[in-house]
Scaffold this motif. Structure first.
Motif, PDB file in Angstrom:
ATOM      1  N   MET A 239       8.424 -38.137  -7.880  1.00 32.66           N
ATOM      2  CA  MET A 239       9.777 -38.639  -7.668  1.00 32.66           C
ATOM      3  C   MET A 239       9.949 -39.310  -6.312  1.00 32.66           C
ATOM      4  O   MET A 239       9.144 -39.152  -5.391  1.00 32.66           O
ATOM      5  N   THR A 240      11.027 -40.064  -6.221  1.00 27.85           N
ATOM      6  CA  THR A 240      11.517 -40.615  -4.970  1.00 27.85           C
ATOM      7  C   THR A 240      12.998 -40.895  -5.192  1.00 27.85           C
ATOM      8  O   THR A 240      13.578 -40.415  -6.170  1.00 27.85           O
ATOM      9  N   ALA A 241      13.623 -41.660  -4.295  1.00 23.40           N
ATOM     10  CA  ALA A 241      15.060 -41.887  -4.443  1.00 23.40           C
ATOM     11  C   ALA A 241      15.490 -43.116  -3.658  1.00 23.40           C
ATOM     12  O   ALA A 241      14.751 -43.661  -2.837  1.00 23.40           O
ATOM     13  N   ALA A 242      16.717 -43.534  -3.949  1.00 21.44           N
ATOM     14  CA  ALA A 242      17.382 -44.593  -3.184  1.00 21.44           C
ATOM     15  C   ALA A 242      18.825 -44.163  -2.967  1.00 21.44           C
ATOM     16  O   ALA A 242      19.362 -43.354  -3.733  1.00 21.44           O
ATOM     17  N   GLY A 243      19.443 -44.691  -1.916  1.00 20.62           N
ATOM     18  CA  GLY A 243      20.830 -44.352  -1.618  1.00 20.62           C
ATOM     19  C   GLY A 243      20.968 -43.573  -0.329  1.00 20.62           C
ATOM     20  O   GLY A 243      20.054 -43.504   0.494  1.00 20.62           O
ATOM     21  N   THR A 244      22.113 -42.966  -0.143  1.00 21.29           N
ATOM     22  CA  THR A 244      22.370 -42.163   1.059  1.00 21.29           C
ATOM     23  C   THR A 244      21.552 -40.882   1.048  1.00 21.29           C
ATOM     24  O   THR A 244      21.105 -40.397   2.093  1.00 21.29           O
ATOM     25  N   TYR A 245      21.353 -40.345  -0.145  1.00 21.05           N
ATOM     26  CA  TYR A 245      20.635 -39.084  -0.288  1.00 21.05           C
ATOM     27  C   TYR A 245      19.495 -39.224  -1.298  1.00 21.05           C
ATOM     28  O   TYR A 245      19.543 -40.033  -2.214  1.00 21.05           O
ATOM     29  N   GLY A 246      18.493 -38.367  -1.120  1.00 17.50           N
ATOM     30  CA  GLY A 246      17.468 -38.156  -2.131  1.00 17.50           C
ATOM     31  C   GLY A 246      17.459 -36.688  -2.476  1.00 17.50           C
ATOM     32  O   GLY A 246      18.013 -35.854  -1.753  1.00 17.50           O
ATOM     33  N   TRP A 247      16.836 -36.365  -3.588  1.00 17.47           N
ATOM     34  CA  TRP A 247      16.774 -34.970  -4.042  1.00 17.47           C
ATOM     35  C   TRP A 247      15.401 -34.410  -3.726  1.00 17.47           C
ATOM     36  O   TRP A 247      14.398 -35.116  -3.786  1.00 17.47           O
ATOM     37  N   PHE A 248      15.353 -33.131  -3.377  1.00 19.87           N
ATOM     38  CA  PHE A 248      14.106 -32.543  -2.905  1.00 19.87           C
ATOM     39  C   PHE A 248      14.030 -31.090  -3.350  1.00 19.87           C
ATOM     40  O   PHE A 248      15.054 -30.433  -3.579  1.00 19.87           O
TER      41      PHE A 248
ATOM     42  N   PRO B 193      15.846 -46.140   0.911  1.00 22.56           N
ATOM     43  CA  PRO B 193      16.313 -47.522   0.752  1.00 22.56           C
ATOM     44  C   PRO B 193      17.621 -47.568  -0.031  1.00 22.56           C
ATOM     45  O   PRO B 193      18.025 -46.578  -0.662  1.00 22.56           O
ATOM     46  N   GLU B 194      18.278 -48.713   0.011  1.00 21.78           N
ATOM     47  CA  GLU B 194      19.529 -48.871  -0.717  1.00 21.78           C
ATOM     48  C   GLU B 194      19.290 -48.875  -2.230  1.00 21.78           C
ATOM     49  O   GLU B 194      18.219 -49.259  -2.696  1.00 21.78           O
ATOM     50  N   ILE B 195      20.303 -48.450  -2.963  1.00 23.18           N
ATOM     51  CA  ILE B 195      20.231 -48.515  -4.416  1.00 23.18           C
ATOM     52  C   ILE B 195      20.306 -49.979  -4.840  1.00 23.18           C
ATOM     53  O   ILE B 195      21.225 -50.697  -4.420  1.00 23.18           O
ATOM     54  N   PRO B 196      19.377 -50.473  -5.641  1.00 19.44           N
ATOM     55  CA  PRO B 196      19.414 -51.878  -6.054  1.00 19.44           C
ATOM     56  C   PRO B 196      20.718 -52.241  -6.770  1.00 19.44           C
ATOM     57  O   PRO B 196      21.286 -51.417  -7.507  1.00 19.44           O
ATOM     58  N   SER B 197      21.168 -53.461  -6.556  1.00 20.66           N
ATOM     59  CA  SER B 197      22.433 -53.909  -7.154  1.00 20.66           C
ATOM     60  C   SER B 197      22.380 -53.864  -8.679  1.00 20.66           C
ATOM     61  O   SER B 197      23.400 -53.597  -9.333  1.00 20.66           O
TER      62      SER B 197
END
Length: 199
Positions: A51-60, A79-83
């Protein structure tokens, strides 16, 4: 076509092949900035998904439990969430509020996800949106408490699931992957994007 199963709204084939390919392309930059990793469960066992993530937070997840974190385990901000991903959220929820986390799970041919519910967020009034890309997955839906009868449905590439209302805290999981059922990902497998409002 939208199916409703135990309150889960399943938008079948919402994304056509062109939209799926564009989404995979948009994710390439995310994966370069925030590479996939394999977390441990609180019991010390490695998860079968990466897994990985985008946005202000990621899950761990680690021995201290499950949680949201503000940076990748390598120390870099997510990184930012893609548009393109946010546009899907907009179209299926109609909400002005946007997600702060896009969790990205990669399932290989033998990966699965045990029955769980998403309850680490601050406010359960906001839905969770799940986007399927690549190989089909057998998605199991349970109840608001563990146990009891469940129902399953195959999620195909391009399907989008909205978990809101009474279904927001239902247990759900992925029993297995139908390897080779899609040619979207060059190396096969399934990518699942899960959009969540965290704060």
């Amino acid at each position: 076509m939208v199916l409703t199963l135990r309150g889960f709204k399943i938008h079948k084939e919402l994304l056509d092949p062109t939209a799926q390919e564009a989404l995979v392309e948009a994710l390439r930059n995310v994966l370069k900035a925030a590479p996939l990793f394999r977390p441990d469960t609180p019991y010390g066992k490695p998860m079968s998904v990466r897994m990985t993530a985008a946005g202000t937070y990621g899950w761990f997840s680690d021995k201290s439990g499950y949680k949201y974190i503000p940076a990748h385990p390598n120390g870099q901000p997510w990184p930012e969430i893609p548009s393109q991903v946010l546009s899907i959220w907009d179209s299926v929820t109609g909400l002005e509020r946007r997600p702060e986390c896009c969790l990205i799970n990669y399932y290989g041919p033998d990966a699965k996800m045990g029955m769980h519910r998403d309850h680490d967020e601050a406010d359960f009034q906001w839905p969770v949106v799940s986007i399927s890309l690549g190989d089909a997955a057998l998605f199991r839906i349970g109840n608001t408490t563990r146990g009891g009868k469940t129902e399953s449905i195959w999620l195909q590439s391009g399907d989008v699931v909205v978990m809101g209302g009474d279904a927001r805290l239902c247990y759900h999981g992925v029993d297995r992957i139908r390897a080779g059922s899609s040619t979207l990902l060059p190396k096969g497998g399934r990518i699942n994007l899960t959009l969540r409002v965290v704060d």
